[in-house]
Design a protein around this motif. Structure first.
Motif, PDB file in Angstrom:
ATOM      1  N   SER A  46      44.873  12.934  33.298  1.00  0.00           N
ATOM      2  CA  SER A  46      45.843  12.955  34.389  1.00  0.00           C
ATOM      3  C   SER A  46      45.795  14.268  35.158  1.00  0.00           C
ATOM      4  O   SER A  46      45.266  15.274  34.683  1.00  0.00           O
TER       5      SER A  46
ATOM      6  N   SER B 269      50.422  10.503  29.273  1.00  0.00           N
ATOM      7  CA  SER B 269      50.717  11.706  28.491  1.00  0.00           C
ATOM      8  C   SER B 269      51.353  11.389  27.144  1.00  0.00           C
ATOM      9  O   SER B 269      51.706  12.308  26.404  1.00  0.00           O
TER      10      SER B 269
ATOM     11  N   VAL C  66      44.479  17.236  30.911  1.00  0.00           N
ATOM     12  CA  VAL C  66      45.115  17.548  32.190  1.00  0.00           C
ATOM     13  C   VAL C  66      44.113  18.290  33.073  1.00  0.00           C
ATOM     14  O   VAL C  66      43.485  19.254  32.635  1.00  0.00           O
TER      15      VAL C  66
ATOM     16  N   CYS D  59      48.477  16.995  37.399  1.00  0.00           N
ATOM     17  CA  CYS D  59      49.796  17.574  37.107  1.00  0.00           C
ATOM     18  C   CYS D  59      50.341  18.217  38.371  1.00  0.00           C
ATOM     19  O   CYS D  59      49.657  18.291  39.400  1.00  0.00           O
ATOM     20  N   ASP D  60      51.564  18.706  38.285  1.00  0.00           N
ATOM     21  CA  ASP D  60      52.159  19.434  39.400  1.00  0.00           C
ATOM     22  C   ASP D  60      51.909  20.935  39.281  1.00  0.00           C
ATOM     23  O   ASP D  60      51.696  21.612  40.282  1.00  0.00           O
TER      24      ASP D  60
ATOM     25  N   VAL E 140      54.631  17.915  34.744  1.00  0.00           N
ATOM     26  CA  VAL E 140      54.175  16.617  35.238  1.00  0.00           C
ATOM     27  C   VAL E 140      55.358  15.820  35.765  1.00  0.00           C
ATOM     28  O   VAL E 140      56.503  16.036  35.366  1.00  0.00           O
ATOM     29  N   THR E 141      55.061  14.915  36.672  1.00  0.00           N
ATOM     30  CA  THR E 141      56.057  13.948  37.140  1.00  0.00           C
ATOM     31  C   THR E 141      55.408  12.568  37.106  1.00  0.00           C
ATOM     32  O   THR E 141      54.196  12.437  36.944  1.00  0.00           O
TER      33      THR E 141
ATOM     34  N   SER F 226      52.713  12.602  39.895  1.00  0.00           N
ATOM     35  CA  SER F 226      51.511  13.431  39.762  1.00  0.00           C
ATOM     36  C   SER F 226      50.655  13.044  38.575  1.00  0.00           C
ATOM     37  O   SER F 226      49.448  13.290  38.558  1.00  0.00           O
ATOM     38  N   ALA F 227      51.251  12.429  37.546  1.00  0.00           N
ATOM     39  CA  ALA F 227      50.537  12.147  36.295  1.00  0.00           C
ATOM     40  C   ALA F 227      50.363  10.658  36.025  1.00  0.00           C
ATOM     41  O   ALA F 227      50.129  10.250  34.889  1.00  0.00           O
TER      42      ALA F 227
END
Length: 226
Positions: A132, A157, A165, A134-135, A146-147, A150-151
């Motif tokens: 993924s 996760s 990541v 991430c922010d 992460v949100t 974004s993920a």
């Protein structure tokens, strides 16, 4: 007095003693009571330069058992990802559509499932890794912000045994305050349904205070940053 009465008597006695503030266990509560101020005094201090923040993130990652790799380019990150996949024998991976993840998974050359189109939970759990974006990376705590946007949602996760990541160098921020300000700046009044800080792989120490990784989620966390 019955045993039950004795237990409640000890509880009542214990509640009469004021608890000390964190970090001041030898002092009375009133001596350190704060009416304002910042929580920053309880957290590690981080320098303002990129090199200082990277060093802080590396140290925190080592303490947390996060595998952190600072790489020179996207191509180097893709090569490292292939190296990890070969070493662990991945047969397939789970991911989501994002500029960083799409190119990395394409270069990896393994079958993949994406969370964007819906997915089978069992297939997600059987994937070698969840890859993924991430922010942000938080130098102060070694956390990955992460949100759900974004993920690729929540599952990447949590369900696969290894969470990888992918991040750019400009996503490194100094502390938690900067990370939360970033979230506010990016999402304004349209916040994602999920916002989380991932601080190391899943762990527990409930049984005889023995650290066990992977108790409630991924056993491994790898961060590739370039």
């Amino acid at each position: 007095m019955t045993e039950r009465d004795a237990i409640f008597a000890r509880i009542r006695e214990g509640l009469t003693v004021a608890a000390p503030m964190p970090g001041h266990h030898d002092a009375a509560l009133g001596e350190h009571h704060e009416t304002g101020g910042s929580f920053q005094q309880w957290l590690p201090q981080v320098g303002e330069s990129f090199d200082e923040q990277v060093a802080a993130f590396q140290k925190a990652s080592a303490d947390l058992k996060t595998d952190f790799h600072l790489l020179e380019s996207e191509a180097a990150a893709q090569a490292k990802l292939k190296e990890i996949a070969t070493a662990e024998g991945w047969k397939k991976v789970a991911t989501h559509r994002h500029q960083l993840t799409t190119s990395a998974v394409t270069a990896l050359g393994l079958p993949s499932l994406t969370t964007d189109d819906g997915y089978d939970v069992q297939a997600m759990e059987q994937s070698g890794a969840g890859i993924s974006a991430c922010d942000a990376l938080v130098a102060q705590t070694g956390s990955v912000l992460v949100t759900s946007r974004s993920a690729g949602g929540r599952a990447l996760s949590v369900l696969p045994p290894h969470h990888v990541v992918l991040a750019r160098r400009d996503q490194l921020v100094g502390d938690l305050t900067a990370a939360l300000q970033l979230v506010k700046r990016i999402y304004a009044l349209d916040y994602p349904s999920f916002i989380g800080f991932i601080t190391g792989p899943s762990r527990t120490g409930d049984i005889e205070r023995i650290l066990v990784l992977g108790a409630h989620g991924p056993k491994k966390l790898t961060v590739l940053c370039w």
